[in-house]
Structure formats: structure tokens, C-alpha cells
Design an enzyme around this catalytic site. Structure first.
Site, PDB file in Angstrom:
ATOM      1  N   GLU A  16       0.861  -1.189   0.000  1.00  0.00           N
ATOM      2  CA  GLU A  16       0.000   0.000   0.000  1.00  0.00           C
ATOM      3  C   GLU A  16       0.894   1.235   0.000  1.00  0.00           C
ATOM      4  O   GLU A  16       1.872   1.285   0.740  1.00  0.00           O
ATOM      5  CB  GLU A  16      -0.902   0.019   1.236  1.00  0.00           C
ATOM      6  CG  GLU A  16      -1.803   1.262   1.252  1.00  0.00           C
ATOM      7  CD  GLU A  16      -2.645   1.402   2.501  1.00  0.00           C
ATOM      8  OE1 GLU A  16      -3.636   0.672   2.629  1.00  0.00           O
ATOM      9  OE2 GLU A  16      -2.300   2.245   3.357  1.00  0.00           O
ATOM     10  N   THR A  47      -3.889   4.773  -1.474  1.00  0.00           N
ATOM     11  CA  THR A  47      -4.944   5.297  -0.604  1.00  0.00           C
ATOM     12  C   THR A  47      -5.579   6.569  -1.182  1.00  0.00           C
ATOM     13  O   THR A  47      -5.006   7.228  -2.047  1.00  0.00           O
ATOM     14  CB  THR A  47      -4.414   5.621   0.810  1.00  0.00           C
ATOM     15  OG1 THR A  47      -3.501   6.699   0.717  1.00  0.00           O
ATOM     16  CG2 THR A  47      -3.754   4.434   1.454  1.00  0.00           C
ATOM     17  N   TYR A  48      -6.740   6.883  -0.650  1.00  0.00           N
ATOM     18  CA  TYR A  48      -7.423   8.125  -1.002  1.00  0.00           C
ATOM     19  C   TYR A  48      -7.828   8.845   0.281  1.00  0.00           C
ATOM     20  O   TYR A  48      -8.399   8.220   1.186  1.00  0.00           O
ATOM     21  CB  TYR A  48      -8.689   7.851  -1.838  1.00  0.00           C
ATOM     22  CG  TYR A  48      -9.589   9.055  -1.845  1.00  0.00           C
ATOM     23  CD1 TYR A  48      -9.317  10.106  -2.702  1.00  0.00           C
ATOM     24  CD2 TYR A  48     -10.641   9.174  -0.944  1.00  0.00           C
ATOM     25  CE1 TYR A  48     -10.095  11.257  -2.662  1.00  0.00           C
ATOM     26  CE2 TYR A  48     -11.422  10.315  -0.903  1.00  0.00           C
ATOM     27  CZ  TYR A  48     -11.141  11.348  -1.767  1.00  0.00           C
ATOM     28  OH  TYR A  48     -11.887  12.480  -1.715  1.00  0.00           O
ATOM     29  N   ALA A  50      -6.649   9.710   2.938  1.00  0.00           N
ATOM     30  CA  ALA A  50      -5.945   9.552   4.208  1.00  0.00           C
ATOM     31  C   ALA A  50      -4.939  10.690   4.332  1.00  0.00           C
ATOM     32  O   ALA A  50      -4.168  10.933   3.399  1.00  0.00           O
ATOM     33  CB  ALA A  50      -5.254   8.198   4.256  1.00  0.00           C
ATOM     34  N   HIS A  76      -8.089   3.357  -4.085  1.00  0.00           N
ATOM     35  CA  HIS A  76      -9.042   3.427  -2.967  1.00  0.00           C
ATOM     36  C   HIS A  76     -10.062   4.549  -3.223  1.00  0.00           C
ATOM     37  O   HIS A  76      -9.711   5.587  -3.787  1.00  0.00           O
ATOM     38  CB  HIS A  76      -8.322   3.755  -1.653  1.00  0.00           C
ATOM     39  CG  HIS A  76      -7.339   2.713  -1.192  1.00  0.00           C
ATOM     40  ND1 HIS A  76      -6.922   2.611   0.108  1.00  0.00           N
ATOM     41  CD2 HIS A  76      -6.686   1.727  -1.851  1.00  0.00           C
ATOM     42  CE1 HIS A  76      -6.072   1.613   0.234  1.00  0.00           C
ATOM     43  NE2 HIS A  76      -5.886   1.064  -0.949  1.00  0.00           N
TER      44      HIS A  76
HETATM   45  P1  FAD Z   1     -17.807  -0.186   6.415  1.00  0.00           P
HETATM   46  O1  FAD Z   1     -17.629  -1.508   5.795  1.00  0.00           O
HETATM   47  O2  FAD Z   1     -18.888   0.690   5.899  1.00  0.00           O
HETATM   48  O3  FAD Z   1     -18.022  -0.421   7.989  1.00  0.00           O
HETATM   49  C1  FAD Z   1     -17.963   0.686   8.897  1.00  0.00           C
HETATM   50  C2  FAD Z   1     -18.688   0.333  10.182  1.00  0.00           C
HETATM   51  O4  FAD Z   1     -20.090   0.259   9.939  1.00  0.00           O
HETATM   52  C3  FAD Z   1     -18.313  -1.024  10.792  1.00  0.00           C
HETATM   53  O5  FAD Z   1     -18.363  -0.903  12.183  1.00  0.00           O
HETATM   54  C4  FAD Z   1     -19.416  -1.956  10.291  1.00  0.00           C
HETATM   55  O6  FAD Z   1     -19.612  -3.063  11.168  1.00  0.00           O
HETATM   56  C5  FAD Z   1     -20.600  -1.012  10.283  1.00  0.00           C
HETATM   57  N1  FAD Z   1     -21.624  -1.344   9.273  1.00  0.00           N
HETATM   58  C6  FAD Z   1     -21.421  -1.700   7.989  1.00  0.00           C
HETATM   59  N2  FAD Z   1     -22.594  -1.881   7.354  1.00  0.00           N
HETATM   60  C7  FAD Z   1     -23.575  -1.614   8.264  1.00  0.00           C
HETATM   61  C8  FAD Z   1     -24.997  -1.615   8.228  1.00  0.00           C
HETATM   62  N3  FAD Z   1     -25.667  -1.943   7.127  1.00  0.00           N
HETATM   63  N4  FAD Z   1     -25.684  -1.290   9.374  1.00  0.00           N
HETATM   64  C9  FAD Z   1     -25.019  -0.951  10.508  1.00  0.00           C
HETATM   65  N5  FAD Z   1     -23.673  -0.936  10.603  1.00  0.00           N
HETATM   66  C10 FAD Z   1     -22.957  -1.265   9.509  1.00  0.00           C
HETATM   67  N6  FAD Z   1      -9.528   5.370   4.898  1.00  0.00           N
HETATM   68  C11 FAD Z   1      -9.375   6.413   4.035  1.00  0.00           C
HETATM   69  O7  FAD Z   1      -9.882   7.506   4.279  1.00  0.00           O
HETATM   70  N7  FAD Z   1      -8.664   6.261   2.872  1.00  0.00           N
HETATM   71  C12 FAD Z   1      -8.083   5.090   2.524  1.00  0.00           C
HETATM   72  O8  FAD Z   1      -7.445   4.996   1.467  1.00  0.00           O
HETATM   73  C13 FAD Z   1      -8.209   3.969   3.417  1.00  0.00           C
HETATM   74  N8  FAD Z   1      -7.668   2.774   3.124  1.00  0.00           N
HETATM   75  C14 FAD Z   1      -7.880   1.701   3.958  1.00  0.00           C
HETATM   76  C15 FAD Z   1      -7.388   0.437   3.603  1.00  0.00           C
HETATM   77  C16 FAD Z   1      -7.593  -0.671   4.422  1.00  0.00           C
HETATM   78  C17 FAD Z   1      -7.056  -2.016   4.020  1.00  0.00           C
HETATM   79  C18 FAD Z   1      -8.305  -0.516   5.654  1.00  0.00           C
HETATM   80  C19 FAD Z   1      -8.517  -1.703   6.562  1.00  0.00           C
HETATM   81  C20 FAD Z   1      -8.820   0.714   6.020  1.00  0.00           C
HETATM   82  C21 FAD Z   1      -8.622   1.839   5.177  1.00  0.00           C
HETATM   83  N9  FAD Z   1      -9.139   3.105   5.488  1.00  0.00           N
HETATM   84  C22 FAD Z   1      -8.972   4.165   4.620  1.00  0.00           C
HETATM   85  C23 FAD Z   1      -9.854   3.321   6.760  1.00  0.00           C
HETATM   86  C24 FAD Z   1     -11.390   3.087   6.633  1.00  0.00           C
HETATM   87  O9  FAD Z   1     -11.971   4.054   5.784  1.00  0.00           O
HETATM   88  C25 FAD Z   1     -11.989   3.174   8.041  1.00  0.00           C
HETATM   89  O10 FAD Z   1     -11.534   2.105   8.821  1.00  0.00           O
HETATM   90  C26 FAD Z   1     -13.501   3.316   8.133  1.00  0.00           C
HETATM   91  O11 FAD Z   1     -13.813   3.648   9.500  1.00  0.00           O
HETATM   92  C27 FAD Z   1     -14.292   2.063   7.797  1.00  0.00           C
HETATM   93  O12 FAD Z   1     -14.292   1.805   6.476  1.00  0.00           O
HETATM   94  P2  FAD Z   1     -14.981   0.443   5.897  1.00  0.00           P
HETATM   95  O13 FAD Z   1     -14.951   0.553   4.428  1.00  0.00           O
HETATM   96  O14 FAD Z   1     -14.395  -0.734   6.535  1.00  0.00           O
HETATM   97  O15 FAD Z   1     -16.474   0.693   6.426  1.00  0.00           O
END
Ligand code: FAD
Length: 284
Positions: A16, A47-48, A50, A76
Site C-alpha cells: 500500500e 490510498t485516497y 488519508a 481506494h
Molecule cells: P464499512 O464496511 O462501511 O463499515 C464501517 C462500520 O459500519 C463497521 O463498524 C461496520 O460493522 C458497520 N456497518 C457496515 N454496514 C452496516 C450496516 N448496514 N448497518 C449498521 N452498521 C454497519 N480510509 C481512508 O480515508 N482512505 C483510505 O485509502 C483507506 N484505506 C484503507 C485500507 C484498508 C485495508 C483498511 C482496513 C482501512 C482503510 N481506510 C482508509 C480506513 C477506513 O476508511 C476506516 O476504517 C472506516 O472507518 C471504515 O471503512 P470500511 O470501508 O471498513 O467501512
């Protein structure tokens, strides 16, 4: 290649990278990417948002990786950063730049955004963006997962249920949050199997090369720190060169164990540091 990961033919090794915030640091990224490419990763994700970076920078870097370095890349995208019309525009750009892979994320609320703005985003969860992409594009979509649960989730079970929904919406592989204890990841894998999650899962590994990193990236990730890790920081934290070597050796041992366990992939959070990555891969 991502094809190998999707077919589960070997344990893929991927990186990454992130676009720097400052313009004068931006040019330097390309020479760092050249140096990372020499290490022949199966793919590189960019990433985007971040740290405040902009989507044009993500696209520029992703295009360089895909078209100049000929390495599969994942761009991302976050629900926080993209309204529907921005997403449409970005998808056209991805098509133009021949980038077929994206990591669909929710993102976190940046300091510049009010809680009200955050709560009124057009795509609420990552799965909402996945539904949209699946319906309107031919992109292959990855998603994020959390071996120690996402920080907002009430329980690991509810987090896994939402993860399953994200996969059912069209995610074809996962990349995990960083972790520092392999057993935590193995327990997570067992849980995903019980949930009927069968898509490939890449293990996220962050080599910690300075005690300072603990206060930023690691804290934000919510990853727990096992005793072996905190002992290492206590011993070497005040000695930068020793800390760097110890941190790389710690990550190498984690990766060695994961490969032996036969995980689908290992995604290394490089923090744009090709020299440390070269040392790490040499140890393997
Ligand atoms: P989601 O999958 O939407 O989940 C977020 C939360 O909501 C979780 O607690 C989940 O259990 C809950 N949830 C999901 N669906 C529902 C539903 N239907 N009802 C109720 N609750 C629900 N951030 C950046 O800004 N830029 C990046 O480039 C970036 N890259 C990343 C790369 C990786 C590999 C990882 C692990 C994280 C990255 N992040 C990045 C951070 C990420 O955006 C945060 O961790 C964010 O808080 C959660 O994103 P997610 O896509 O996992 O969210």
C-alpha cells in the site's frame, strides 16, 4: 498479479502506498514507486483521502503504477470523499486509465467535516458504494476487514455480519486492517469461514520502524499490541537504528508465519519506504 490472489494459486505479496499531502513531496513519490516496483509485488494499492490527499493524486499514482510500471493497482475510494457524481466521474477516469480494481471504503470523518456533513453522505456504508459500483460498472471491487473488529462495531459478530453483506453486494476480495499478533488473524479467518465468507483475504502488515509510528497509524488502527511487541518498543524505542531493525525483523517473522499458515495474501503498509521494504523482503 491480482488474478493469482483471486484464484488462490499462491500467497500474494502486495503493497500500500499513499499520495503525499504536499506538492513538493509529490514528485518524490514516483522514484519511490520505481524502487518499490523492483521488489516485484503482485499489486500495489493507493490510498485516497488519508491525511487529506486528493482524488486526482490517487488517480495519478494509480495510473503510473498500472500503466508505467505495469503492476496491477487498486485505487481506494471512500463514501466520505465521493458523492454519486464524483464517483461517476472517477469511474470514467478509471476506465480511461485501464484500472480495473478499486477498494471501496466508508472512510472516517476528516477534521474539516462537521458531524452533520459526515452523517449526510450519499453512500452511507462501504456496501452502499459496492452496490452502486456493481450495478453501474465492470470494476472488480475489494473491501476492508478488521481482524479485531471495526472500532465502531458493537461486537465482532455484528461486524462480520456487515462484512458478509458487503461481500454479498459484490466484493471479491478483502484486505485487512493491520494486526501484530498472527493468532488474532487466524481466529478471524476461522470466524469468516463459519460465516460462509470464501473470498480471498489479504493480511495487513505494518512494519513499525520508529516508536513515533505507534502514536499515529497504529493508534488510529485500534490494533492491540502483544507483549512481544511492547517489549521490543520498550527495549529499542529510544534507539532509532535498533528500533528500525527490530521492527523490520518483527514484521518479517509475522509474514513468515502467515505464509507458512498458507494465507491468501499479505498486504504490506509500506508508508512509501522502499528501503525498509527491500530489507524486509530480503529477510524472507
Ligand atoms: P464499512 O464496511 O462501511 O463499515 C464501517 C462500520 O459500519 C463497521 O463498524 C461496520 O460493522 C458497520 N456497518 C457496515 N454496514 C452496516 C450496516 N448496514 N448497518 C449498521 N452498521 C454497519 N480510509 C481512508 O480515508 N482512505 C483510505 O485509502 C483507506 N484505506 C484503507 C485500507 C484498508 C485495508 C483498511 C482496513 C482501512 C482503510 N481506510 C482508509 C480506513 C477506513 O476508511 C476506516 O476504517 C472506516 O472507518 C471504515 O471503512 P470500511 O470501508 O471498513 O467501512
Amino acid at each position: 498479479m491480482i488474478k493469482d490472489l483471486l484464484n488462490k494459486t499462491k500467497t500474494s505479496i502486495s503493497f500500500e502506498v499513499f499520495p503525499p499531502k504536499k506538492e513538493d513531496e509529490f514528485q518524490d513519490v514516483f522514484s519511490k514507486l520505481d524502487a518499490l516496483a523492483v521488489l516485484k509485488p503482485d499489486f500495489i494499492s493507493c490510498t485516497y483521502g488519508a491525511g487529506g490527499s486528493k482524488s486526482e493524486k490517487t488517480m495519478e499514482i494509480a495510473s503510473y503504477i498500472q500503466n508505467k510500471l505495469n503492476i496491477d493497482t487498486i485505487a481506494h475510494m471512500t463514501c466520505v470523499g465521493f458523492k454519486k457524481q464524483d464517483l461517476e466521474k472517477n469511474c470514467h477516469l478509471l476506465e480511461k486509465e485501464k484500472i480495473p480494481y478499486v477498494l471501496a471504503l466508508r472512510g472516517d470523518r476528516p477534521l474539516t467535516m462537521t458531524e452533520e456533513q459526515f452523517q449526510s453522505r450519499e453512500f452511507f456504508y462501504a456496501s452502499d458504494m459496492v452496490h452502486y459500483l456493481k450495478k453501474n460498472t465492470s470494476l472488480q471491487i475489494a473491501g476492508a476487514c478488521y481482524p479485531e473488529k471495526h472500532y465502531e462495531a458493537d461486537s465482532i459478530e455484528s461486524d462480520l455480519e456487515h462484512l458478509k453483506e458487503k461481500i454479498d453486494a459484490g466484493v471479491c476480495f478483502l484486505i485487512s486492517q493491520m494486526f501484530f499478533c498472527n493468532d488474532t488473524f487466524y481466529r478471524f479467518l476461522e470466524r469468516t469461514i463459519k460465516m460462509g465468507i470464501t473470498v480471498p483475504i489479504c493480511a495487513g502488515i505494518m512494519p513499525i520502524t520508529s516508536a513515533k509510528q505507534l502514536g499515529t497509524s497504529v493508534k488510529l488502527s485500534g490494533a492491540s499490541l502483544p507483549k512481544a511487541f511492547t517489549d521490543m518498543v520498550a527495549r529499542y524505542g529510544d534507539h532509532p537504528e535498533d528500533m528500525r531493525k527490530a521492527g523490520i525483523a518483527y514484521a518479517a517473522e509475522q509474514i513468515y508465519g502467515l505464509k507458512k499458515h498458507g494465507v491468501d495474501g499479505i498486504h504490506i503498509y509500506t508508508m512509501n519506504r522502499p528501503k525498509a521494504m527491500a530489507e524486509l523482503l530480503k529477510q524472507l
